[in-house]
Motif scaffolding. Sequence first.
Motif, mmCIF file in Angstrom:
data_model
loop_
_atom_site.group_PDB
_atom_site.id
_atom_site.type_symbol
_atom_site.label_atom_id
_atom_site.label_comp_id
_atom_site.label_asym_id
_atom_site.label_seq_id
_atom_site.Cartn_x
_atom_site.Cartn_y
_atom_site.Cartn_z
ATOM 1 N N ASN A 118 6.886 3.780 1.903
ATOM 2 C CA ASN A 118 8.004 4.734 2.178
ATOM 3 C C ASN A 118 8.428 5.610 1.037
ATOM 4 O O ASN A 118 8.862 4.982 0.164
ATOM 5 C CB ASN A 118 9.158 3.678 2.735
ATOM 6 N N CYS A 119 8.539 7.045 1.369
ATOM 7 C CA CYS A 119 8.787 7.730 0.563
ATOM 8 C C CYS A 119 10.252 8.172 0.405
ATOM 9 O O CYS A 119 11.077 8.334 -0.619
ATOM 10 C CB CYS A 119 7.973 9.031 0.355
ATOM 11 N N PHE A 120 10.810 8.516 1.602
ATOM 12 C CA PHE A 120 12.233 9.178 1.661
ATOM 13 C C PHE A 120 12.370 9.126 3.326
ATOM 14 O O PHE A 120 12.077 9.707 3.981
ATOM 15 C CB PHE A 120 12.451 10.474 1.073
ATOM 16 N N ARG A 121 13.376 8.205 3.532
ATOM 17 C CA ARG A 121 13.898 8.199 4.873
ATOM 18 C C ARG A 121 12.602 8.027 5.940
ATOM 19 O O ARG A 121 12.321 6.931 5.999
ATOM 20 C CB ARG A 121 14.838 9.161 5.234
ATOM 21 N N TYR A 122 12.294 9.250 6.609
ATOM 22 C CA TYR A 122 11.369 9.065 7.556
ATOM 23 C C TYR A 122 9.824 9.490 7.136
ATOM 24 O O TYR A 122 9.125 9.755 7.968
ATOM 25 C CB TYR A 122 11.966 9.972 8.743
ATOM 26 N N ASP A 123 9.530 9.369 5.901
ATOM 27 C CA ASP A 123 8.428 9.661 5.317
ATOM 28 C C ASP A 123 7.595 8.419 5.040
ATOM 29 O O ASP A 123 8.157 7.776 4.350
ATOM 30 C CB ASP A 123 8.126 10.488 4.079
ATOM 31 N N TYR A 124 6.493 8.027 5.717
ATOM 32 C CA TYR A 124 5.946 6.571 5.582
ATOM 33 C C TYR A 124 4.405 6.673 5.833
ATOM 34 O O TYR A 124 3.930 7.502 6.358
ATOM 35 C CB TYR A 124 6.856 5.731 6.772
ATOM 36 N N ARG A 125 3.871 5.514 5.682
ATOM 37 C CA ARG A 125 2.502 5.282 6.040
ATOM 38 C C ARG A 125 2.129 4.095 5.868
ATOM 39 O O ARG A 125 2.531 3.286 4.801
ATOM 40 C CB ARG A 125 1.662 6.168 4.667
ATOM 41 N N ILE A 126 1.336 3.479 6.540
ATOM 42 C CA ILE A 126 0.755 2.142 6.704
ATOM 43 C C ILE A 126 -0.615 2.071 6.411
ATOM 44 O O ILE A 126 -1.331 2.821 7.028
ATOM 45 C CB ILE A 126 1.158 1.307 8.055
ATOM 46 N N LEU A 127 -0.966 1.301 5.619
ATOM 47 C CA LEU A 127 -2.496 1.148 5.066
ATOM 48 C C LEU A 127 -2.920 -0.247 5.479
ATOM 49 O O LEU A 127 -2.333 -1.528 5.433
ATOM 50 C CB LEU A 127 -2.712 1.285 3.497
ATOM 51 N N ASP A 128 -3.953 -0.459 6.151
ATOM 52 C CA ASP A 128 -4.663 -1.549 6.538
ATOM 53 C C ASP A 128 -6.006 -1.842 5.456
ATOM 54 O O ASP A 128 -6.729 -0.955 5.123
ATOM 55 C CB ASP A 128 -5.176 -1.613 7.846
ATOM 56 N N ILE A 129 -5.840 -3.034 4.872
ATOM 57 C CA ILE A 129 -7.044 -3.195 3.963
ATOM 58 C C ILE A 129 -7.468 -4.641 4.486
ATOM 59 O O ILE A 129 -7.017 -5.647 4.622
ATOM 60 C CB ILE A 129 -6.372 -3.850 2.542
ATOM 61 N N ILE A 130 -8.792 -4.759 4.648
ATOM 62 C CA ILE A 130 -9.455 -5.676 5.510
ATOM 63 C C ILE A 130 -10.258 -6.451 4.165
ATOM 64 O O ILE A 130 -11.525 -5.797 3.624
ATOM 65 C CB ILE A 130 -10.766 -5.416 6.454
ATOM 66 N N GLN A 131 -10.052 -7.648 3.824
ATOM 67 C CA GLN A 131 -10.776 -8.115 2.977
ATOM 68 C C GLN A 131 -11.787 -9.287 3.269
ATOM 69 O O GLN A 131 -11.457 -9.996 4.129
ATOM 70 C CB GLN A 131 -9.835 -8.970 1.970
ATOM 71 N N LEU A 132 -13.116 -8.652 2.951
ATOM 72 C CA LEU A 132 -13.869 -9.978 3.682
ATOM 73 C C LEU A 132 -13.936 -11.421 3.336
ATOM 74 O O LEU A 132 -13.281 -11.753 2.144
ATOM 75 C CB LEU A 132 -15.551 -9.239 3.024
ATOM 76 N N SER A 133 -14.599 -12.231 4.028
ATOM 77 C CA SER A 133 -14.387 -13.464 3.753
ATOM 78 C C SER A 133 -15.388 -13.761 2.628
ATOM 79 O O SER A 133 -16.367 -13.070 2.345
ATOM 80 C CB SER A 133 -14.802 -14.298 5.190
ATOM 81 N N ASN A 134 -15.447 -15.013 2.405
ATOM 82 C CA ASN A 134 -16.160 -15.516 1.086
ATOM 83 C C ASN A 134 -17.727 -15.532 1.736
ATOM 84 O O ASN A 134 -18.748 -15.662 0.944
ATOM 85 C CB ASN A 134 -15.645 -16.903 0.555
ATOM 86 N N GLU A 135 -17.898 -15.891 3.055
ATOM 87 C CA GLU A 135 -19.222 -15.901 3.449
ATOM 88 C C GLU A 135 -19.776 -14.701 4.034
ATOM 89 O O GLU A 135 -20.824 -14.460 4.720
ATOM 90 C CB GLU A 135 -19.024 -17.073 4.698
ATOM 91 N N SER A 136 -18.809 -13.450 4.177
ATOM 92 C CA SER A 136 -19.472 -12.265 4.605
ATOM 93 C C SER A 136 -20.601 -11.730 3.845
ATOM 94 O O SER A 136 -20.528 -11.643 2.318
ATOM 95 C CB SER A 136 -18.223 -11.313 4.752
ATOM 96 N N LYS A 137 -21.406 -10.885 4.359
ATOM 97 C CA LYS A 137 -22.429 -10.316 3.517
ATOM 98 C C LYS A 137 -22.023 -8.796 3.340
ATOM 99 O O LYS A 137 -21.743 -8.327 4.289
ATOM 100 C CB LYS A 137 -23.779 -10.458 4.157
ATOM 101 N N PRO A 138 -22.367 -8.199 2.092
ATOM 102 C CA PRO A 138 -21.871 -6.794 1.803
ATOM 103 C C PRO A 138 -22.627 -5.888 2.872
ATOM 104 O O PRO A 138 -23.794 -6.028 3.285
ATOM 105 C CB PRO A 138 -22.042 -6.647 0.420
#
Length: 155
Positions: free
Chosen positions: A135-155
């Motif tokens: 949130n920057c000021f009142r109605y200025d916002y942004r939501i970021l989604d970060i998906i972290q791979l599992s220990n068994e995921s292959k890159p």
Amino acid sequence: MKKILGTLLILTNIVIFSGCILNEDEKFNPVALKIESTDLTQTTRDEYTIPAGGGQLTVYSTEEKNPFCFVNWLEINGIECYLDSVENDLYNDKADYSYDWGEIIISSATLPVKNNITIRPNLSEKERKIRIGFNCFRYDYRILDIIQLSNESKP
């Protein structure tokens, strides 16, 4: 007379309600963010992936009118985390939140305010979804989604 009064009443309501709807102060604007990281891979405008080993990113506003952009909301795997107030530590580069998944340090000694985020390794067998609201000021916002791979995921 009743028709004129009724028409006047309807017009007054239209003006009142359209004033509320068209009020620019009530519009939500997605803030322009700069994300610095060599560990993230962008998948959509607001979604990124990060390896199971974790990594670091720095997020800040690129808008001149809003250099004060802070993390104000956090969700890990669908569970909302509540952030403690950090007002007393701002401008000392010590405003931080530490969790088992990672850490957020808000660096506000110079503008723009920088949100330094460290994501620790994901040792589980499931992907981790981290949602971070800025949130920057009142109605200025942004939501970021970060998906972290599992220990068994292959890159």
